[in-house]
Design an enzyme around this catalytic site. Structure first.
Site, PDB file in Angstrom:
ATOM      1  N   GLY A   1       8.231   7.509   7.142  1.00  0.00           N
ATOM      2  CA  GLY A   1       7.323   6.618   6.444  1.00  0.00           C
ATOM      3  C   GLY A   1       6.008   6.490   7.191  1.00  0.00           C
ATOM      4  N   CYS A   2       5.049   5.865   6.552  1.00  0.00           N
ATOM      5  CA  CYS A   2       3.711   5.769   7.155  1.00  0.00           C
ATOM      6  C   CYS A   2       3.715   4.798   8.340  1.00  0.00           C
ATOM      7  CB  CYS A   2       2.691   5.373   6.098  1.00  0.00           C
ATOM      8  SG  CYS A   2       3.172   3.986   5.050  1.00  0.00           S
ATOM      9  N   TYR A   3       4.187   3.561   8.106  1.00  0.00           N
ATOM     10  CA  TYR A   3       4.281   2.625   9.236  1.00  0.00           C
ATOM     11  C   TYR A   3       5.154   3.224  10.353  1.00  0.00           C
ATOM     12  CZ  TYR A   3       2.277  -1.354   6.569  1.00  0.00           C
ATOM     13  OH  TYR A   3       1.469  -2.212   5.863  1.00  0.00           O
TER      14      TYR A   3
END
EC number: 1.2.1.38
Lengths: 345, 345, 345, 345
Positions: free
Chosen positions: B148-150
């Site tokens: 994921g991005c985070y």
């Protein structure tokens, strides 16, 4: 590998030249000057360039620049016109992104810029760097004056209509809007985020310096005088120009015919994209790309044609067009280094 | 030329894959699926792609996808886990950008996503697509779960500290912020410009779905349990993640030592850039680029280290990292197609 | 009608004072000074005030100001501390929005501001203008130091926890973010829209001038030393501060108990609003309003409490709070002139 | 205290009515309806209203609304025209913010809205709620149709020119731009921050529903047919409309004369402000305020006059103008509750 110099590398057109040239296989940036930042690494000021250049800003030294095959001026007006004569004499070719050589008439230039022109003797040989009009002349030019951002968007939108003699040239209207990067990287209150964000306004309504440049270009296309009412606006965003152009049809023409005219005019242009009928351009679609997207409408089938023309002011409106000119001048494929896709979203 | 398929091409990670792959010399996108937009040209939905692809969206047909060498899933969760088993059986390799295969424990996945996992039998062979941790495993993987991005920004910031055993793993804190494109291209009131622009807020504070993914990754690095307080925030802008990480030093360490640790850890990583002491990252610097920029501080020389880590959520946080994984899987140079420079300004 | 003066009226806190006082029935602005703009009409610089004031900027003349009942200083630091002694002597009361009198310890002030304090003799009588802490003292004060914007948001968020002795005071963390108007109306490249828009970054990480002010206030509440790690960030928007606070619980406490503690603490505060559990504050909700909205969370029921606190930095973080202080000092209803509703959307 | 009802309170014009009426001393909002949110507290959906209303949304019940003195319709089109007949019969007066009663010709309305009008019998008695044109009629009206946002800005800009017979009515041009709140609080992909932010585009170029409303109004002023080319654009911001109007002078007129004409026309209008020559309006200056600011230019002293007209689309373009109409209808001072100062910055 052509050796490239950049004068005035600390502004937005400077860093944009560096962004584009970092991925260009046939040229090497060997010098970038800035009086204020001399000695400082380029990637310290612009960290997006980390790992791309091992280069520091240097003093604007003519000998250094004269060693380049081609030099870009990414300076405010009033710099290039003083340095260019020496560079040309040294055999260095020049693409000037500033306004110094855009107006062919030195007196007219002086009226708008409030000072005498420093090298009017060069004006006759200057080539106006709009490849869609002057590709052949650019190829052989020593000195190319890169068009302004508004002038690029507006001329590309009007050219087919004027070439075809379809509209009243005495009452052209351009309502255009630019992102704040068009105002440059200068410490002015008017350009603070707190002044510009969440707001919209017109400026320079009584007379903007791009007006004589645009009228000069359109008059050449028309083969006679044109009169343009030009109102620029400031957008609460960084990049992008959107020009909404209005012209009154002087004869009969329906939308399909106008659409065909534009498609035909720009069929072979790699950087002008005529959108299908009903699809209107957005500035974000060309963000970061050397592209002009154009769309036409004939609202309510009346007699006023509307042309919408968008560019990224820093790319097709400045540094991308400058690289396009450089490619043509150096005999390189015109799209070399200019294949970036617009950053959407 | 490897044949590439994309499932779910109408979201932001889909168009971003197309933007990146348009300039990739060694692969060809042969199929892109969308149930809702089947039959529509890709460049009609995303006009930044005009002239780059002669491709229309097609129904998500397994036979079509099975003819690809590698398929990206750019879908919401709950799509990949149903289709991937068939594709693997057909010999097609998969890079899944969704959450379906990121959590190794099917029961934990179900707790956070509120439904049973559809293909838990594949979980043991999934490789977590963070090249900075699992480059070798990615090379040989059939199925890569793209982080994921985070999780990308936060793990890259904590990894050197945890590997070195320097901080209290029971009280890690991540205060992170994302641009609105992280919420995807979905018609929700919460993501309207009129709701998000000119404002800032935290969300998902009591528990965000990226939490178990991050804790899983950090626990593996730590070799023991970790506890993270993770507060995501929504930024009034399109692209970019900035993670501000706080950890308490468990032993003595000064800033130069920490800086050296990070520089050493990421010395050979092409897409992780440790900034010099005192230069803090900005999300704009990596906009459009497959880059993570990291900076360290030890405020007031006390015992809490602060790490700042930025990525473009759609590039190093999604589609760029997916292409990086693809390059590794296909034995291509890891940077192929990923050389874009951040769009500053 | 109290006679009010404003020193330094050309910044954002100046125009905001004028916006608020335009609708205040019990006071009249009789003087507003600016060296740079002396002679210019106020509504020429700030056209939102057209029709509200028939007033021009004047030179900062002590005699003029001494004729006021109360004077606001909306100046950068280092102005008030030179002028205030004379005004107090003349019987004029002062609300200083600058940093000059916020730190009780002149030596500490000097360390952070890099110069000696010009009127340290006044420090013992200064009242810190946070009404939620010092309402009674403000009422009788001659000289009130209005808190900084970050200090207001952060202290209001921590106060109930520290008063109750519930958290470890040695490891407080504040990850806060401010709109660009917090940087003032100054011509700096760093605050240009083209630099700030579409981006997010931390700044002042190693030490921000608001740190000693916050620690001073929190230590007084705690009744002992506190240590705060404070990381401010710059938001791509004009107005608003959002502080995300982290503290480790030193004893047992669940979310309902914490929620009750905050609701009780601020029950009678007209300008502090504790949101229901699960509703997180957004900066836009308090835009233009003299309001602090606070929310609590205990993520995953672990031992780290998260407090979110939002204000409009120009209102409750500056000019609104200044008017609130003025109302208290003049014996007026505290909410007079401060009833604006947040501008949502 | 007049009893006020609001139908459709969950949109942006609804919350804006509540914001304005919260500070209005002579009216009380007793009912606010929403089918979707019935039962939910108003301040839960719009937390800026916390502490201002003790009110929940209710089902749109005619009996409830009939108990009001005046009802606002803050609904999409096609709601008011079905409910209003019953309300009028019950003696309740109506201010309709939707498009249902703006067009006097039912057939024309049907052509633009694609359905038959549900209560055409009321059209003859409708008063168009532009106080600067119909103040006297509004005072006695049962049913007021509040102008659209673009129509307000554009008509106020053209009216003096047409009244004076100074321009060619057959070739009027309006290039206007609106913040995204003009599109309402509806879950549409086109209005996502990720679609709108950092971009600018024209829309509805071939024909926007506000065109017949504007042409109807201008034709009445002109006393004969007018033809307007109207191009609306979408701004990357929340609030504000800026209309840039172009008209060809049919006779001689210089800028001072035009300026005098506008100043004279709007001298007694509390909510129309003609700026001095050379000062151009900005949308931010009227943000949150019931104000129209207008400026004139005659670029290069040619024959095309440019008028710039700005409003906050949610205030003078919708809810503020609705309250202004209400004040007139109820015999209250026209400025009651409408004294907010624009939020600058």
């Amino acid at each position: 590998m052509a050796r490239i110099g950049i004068v005035g590398g600390t502004g937005y057109t400077g860093v944009e030249l560096l962004r584009l040239l970092a991925l260009h296989d046939d040229v090497e940036v060997v010098a970038i000057t800035s009086r204020a930042e001399a000695g400082r690494r380029v990637d310290e000021l612009f960290p997006n360039l980390r790992g791309r250049y091992d280069l520091a800003f240097s003093e604007p030294d003519v000998a250094l620049l004269a060693g380049c095959d081609l030099v870009f001026f990414a300076t405010p007006h009033n710099v290039a016109m003083n340095l260019v004569p020496e560079l040309l004499q040294a055999g260095t070719r020049v693409v000037d992104l500033s306004a110094d050589y855009r107006i062919r008439d030195a007196a007219l230039w002086s009226r708008w810029y409030g000072e005498p022109h420093a090298s009017p003797q060069l004006l006759p040989e200057v080539v106006y760097g709009l490849p869609e009009r002057f590709r052949a002349e650019i190829a052989g030019a020593r000195l190319v004056a890169c068009p302004g951002c508004y002038p690029t968007a507006i001329q590309l939108g009007f050219i087919p209509l004027l070439e075809a003699g379809l509209v009243d040239p005495a009452h052209l209207i351009a309502s255009a809007a630019s992102g704040a990067s068009g105002a440059g990287r200068q410490a002015k209150i008017d350009n603070l985020l707190s002044e510009v964000s969440g707001s919209f306004k017109a400026y320079g309504v009584s007379g903007h310096r791009h007006l004589p440049e645009i009228e000069q270009g359109l008059a050449e296309v028309q083969g006679g005088p044109v009169s343009l009412t030009f109102v620029p606006h400031l957008l609460p965003m960084v990049r992008g120009i959107h020009a909404t152009l209005f012209a009154r049809l002087s004869g009969e023409a329906d939308l399909p015919a106008l659409q065909a005219l534009f498609e035909e005019r720009y069929r072979d242009e790699p950087f002008v994209d005529v959108l299908p009928v009903g699809m209107y351009p957005q500035t974000r679609t060309v963000k970061g790309a050397n592209q002009c997207q154009i769309s036409l409408a004939l609202p309510q089938e009346r007699d006023t044609v509307v042309v919408m023309s968008t560019i990224d002011n820093l790319v097709k409106g400045a540094s991308g067009q400058a690289v396009q000119n450089m490619n043509i001048m150096l005999g390189l494929p015109e799209q070399r280094g200019l294949t970036q896709v617009g950053l959407l979203p």
